[in-house]
Design a protein around this motif. Structure first.
Motif, mmCIF file in Angstrom:
data_model
loop_
_atom_site.group_PDB
_atom_site.id
_atom_site.type_symbol
_atom_site.label_atom_id
_atom_site.label_comp_id
_atom_site.label_asym_id
_atom_site.label_seq_id
_atom_site.Cartn_x
_atom_site.Cartn_y
_atom_site.Cartn_z
ATOM 1 N N ASN A 150 11.084 9.012 -9.494
ATOM 2 C CA ASN A 150 12.125 9.545 -8.615
ATOM 3 C C ASN A 150 13.353 8.635 -8.632
ATOM 4 O O ASN A 150 13.254 7.431 -8.384
ATOM 5 C CB ASN A 150 11.572 9.680 -7.188
ATOM 6 N N ASN A 153 0.865 -1.189 0.000
ATOM 7 C CA ASN A 153 0.000 0.000 0.000
ATOM 8 C C ASN A 153 0.900 1.236 0.000
ATOM 9 O O ASN A 153 0.824 2.082 0.896
ATOM 10 C CB ASN A 153 -0.922 -0.003 1.220
ATOM 11 N N HIS A 204 9.332 4.046 -11.100
ATOM 12 C CA HIS A 204 9.025 5.290 -10.407
ATOM 13 C C HIS A 204 9.828 6.446 -11.001
ATOM 14 O O HIS A 204 10.965 6.279 -11.451
ATOM 15 C CB HIS A 204 9.346 5.149 -8.912
ATOM 16 N N GLU A 237 7.690 9.682 2.453
ATOM 17 C CA GLU A 237 7.160 8.532 3.182
ATOM 18 C C GLU A 237 7.548 7.226 2.485
ATOM 19 O O GLU A 237 7.870 6.228 3.148
ATOM 20 C CB GLU A 237 5.644 8.634 3.308
ATOM 21 N N LEU A 238 7.524 7.221 1.168
ATOM 22 C CA LEU A 238 7.891 6.032 0.412
ATOM 23 C C LEU A 238 9.365 5.690 0.623
ATOM 24 O O LEU A 238 9.715 4.522 0.819
ATOM 25 C CB LEU A 238 7.603 6.248 -1.075
ATOM 26 N N PRO A 278 2.822 4.560 -0.058
ATOM 27 C CA PRO A 278 2.337 5.947 0.070
ATOM 28 C C PRO A 278 2.683 6.764 -1.161
ATOM 29 O O PRO A 278 3.668 6.504 -1.858
ATOM 30 C CB PRO A 278 3.090 6.458 1.302
ATOM 31 N N SER A 279 1.871 7.752 -1.437
ATOM 32 C CA SER A 279 2.114 8.609 -2.606
ATOM 33 C C SER A 279 3.217 9.626 -2.333
ATOM 34 O O SER A 279 3.902 10.075 -3.257
ATOM 35 C CB SER A 279 0.826 9.337 -3.000
ATOM 36 N N SER A 280 3.402 9.984 -1.053
ATOM 37 C CA SER A 280 4.461 10.925 -0.680
ATOM 38 C C SER A 280 5.828 10.275 -0.891
ATOM 39 O O SER A 280 6.080 9.169 -0.407
ATOM 40 C CB SER A 280 4.304 11.330 0.789
ATOM 41 N N ILE A 281 6.715 10.959 -1.608
ATOM 42 C CA ILE A 281 8.044 10.409 -1.883
ATOM 43 C C ILE A 281 8.834 10.236 -0.593
ATOM 44 O O ILE A 281 9.527 9.229 -0.396
ATOM 45 C CB ILE A 281 8.804 11.308 -2.877
ATOM 46 N N ALA A 305 4.887 0.126 -10.351
ATOM 47 C CA ALA A 305 4.907 1.520 -9.891
ATOM 48 C C ALA A 305 6.226 1.870 -9.216
ATOM 49 O O ALA A 305 6.649 3.034 -9.246
ATOM 50 C CB ALA A 305 3.742 1.756 -8.924
#
Length: 321
Positions: free
Chosen positions: A75, A24, A73, A31-32, A26-29, A69
């Motif tokens: 980033n 799951n 990515h 946090e990811l 996270p969309s925040s870089i 994903a």
């Protein structure tokens, strides 16, 4: 002192937590990256041939890390960290194959991309990429690339290696590049001109002064892979229109040895099949563990202490090697 069973229980619990986090994502870089950094540390602390309950805890982590994903990515730091996690999974699974063939090829593609960052020592992800490269070299993961017939990707990786070596790398990076290229040359069923020509170019006499690190690597590879290079050396020199006087003395030595080898001796040399190579990998890896003194001390001391609380600061990633 924490007992082994307590350590494994804690590791299992944290693997399950981080696995759920990756499934799951996270969309925040930020946090990811925190989640990925935590996964990287946990994988670094997971030994080869883990227990059944640790294997069960690893499955969600592995599933999360092969999500498209993450593999694609946008980033760069995310992709390099994912690649580092994949290299640790290769180590844990060695000499086995942790993913199916297509997933392995996607994993190797990401790892080769991360390795390319080592030609730029100032890049922020340099230390992480260096750690990845060391792990890749120790477990001879390039043999899996050969088994999967990833010739184009192997060639791309070796092209990156020459750029890395030209950039005057650390001793650790040079050691890892030398190990991987030795394995690639010795275990390739056929050495393509695209693989051979940069090697020959590295030992042109002019490069002893212009590109001394490449010259040093080239001499080492010719010496360690002489038996594999000897039969194709004469044709390569003829194709390039060069003479022995243009190269390091090591080339002349191997060339003279080739003259004394009869054609019948060459035709009698057995080819190494992928199946035999994969079967021999386990003993090679086990022998490498016993030869720890051959590995630079910084690489042997790479593993970090596992936190029992996880990490809250995204900047507290692995320190590398």
């Amino acid at each position: 002192m924490v007992s082994s069973s307590s350590f494994e229980r804690n590791l299992e619990e944290q693997l399950r937590l981080v696995g759920n986090g990756l499934l799951n994502a996270p969309s925040s870089i930020d946090e990811l990256l925190t989640c990925l950094d935590h996964a990287e540390v946990l994988l670094e602390n997971t030994e080869q041939e883990p227990s059944d309950f640790l294997l069960d805890a690893l499955f969600p982590v592995m599933k999360g890390l092969r999500a498209e994903a993450l593999l694609k990515h946008s980033n760069e730091d995310v992709r390099v960290t994912v690649a580092s996690c994949h290299s640790e999974i290769l180590r844990i699974s060695s000499p086995g194959q942790p993913f199916d063939d297509d997933q392995m090829k996607a994993s190797f593609q990401l790892i080769v991309e991360a390795i390319s960052k080592l030609s730029q020592p100032s890049t922020p992800c340099y230390e992480k990429a260096l750690s990845l490269l060391a792990t890749f070299a120790r477990v001879k993961a390039c043999l899996l690339m050969l088994d999967l017939e990833c010739e184009a990707l192997v060639l791309q990786m070796c092209q990156h290696f020459w750029l890395i070596v030209r950039s005057n790398p650390s001793a650790d990076a040079f050691w890892a590049v030398e190990q991987i290229m030795t394995d690639v040359l010795n275990e390739s069923e056929d050495i393509s001109p695209d693989l051979l020509h940069p090697l020959l170019a590295s030992v042109l006499k002019e490069n002893e002064r212009v590109a001394p690190s490449c010259w040093k690597l080239g001499e080492k590879l010719f010496s360690k892979c002489a038996a594999k290079l000897r039969p194709i050396l004469r044709g390569a020199l003829k194709a390039k229109g060069t003479t022995l006087d243009d190269y390091s003395p090591v080339v002349a030595s191997i060339y003279q040895d080739e003259i004394s080898v009869s054609r019948s001796d060459l035709s009698a040399m057995p080819a190494v099949s992928s199946r035999k190579r994969r079967g021999a990998l386990k003993s090679d890896v086990e022998r490498a563990r016993d030869e720890a003194t051959l590995v630079p001390r910084d690489l042997r001391d790479k593993k970090m202490r596992l936190s029992t609380r996880g990490r809250s600061n995204p900047s507290e990633g692995p320190s590398g090697i």
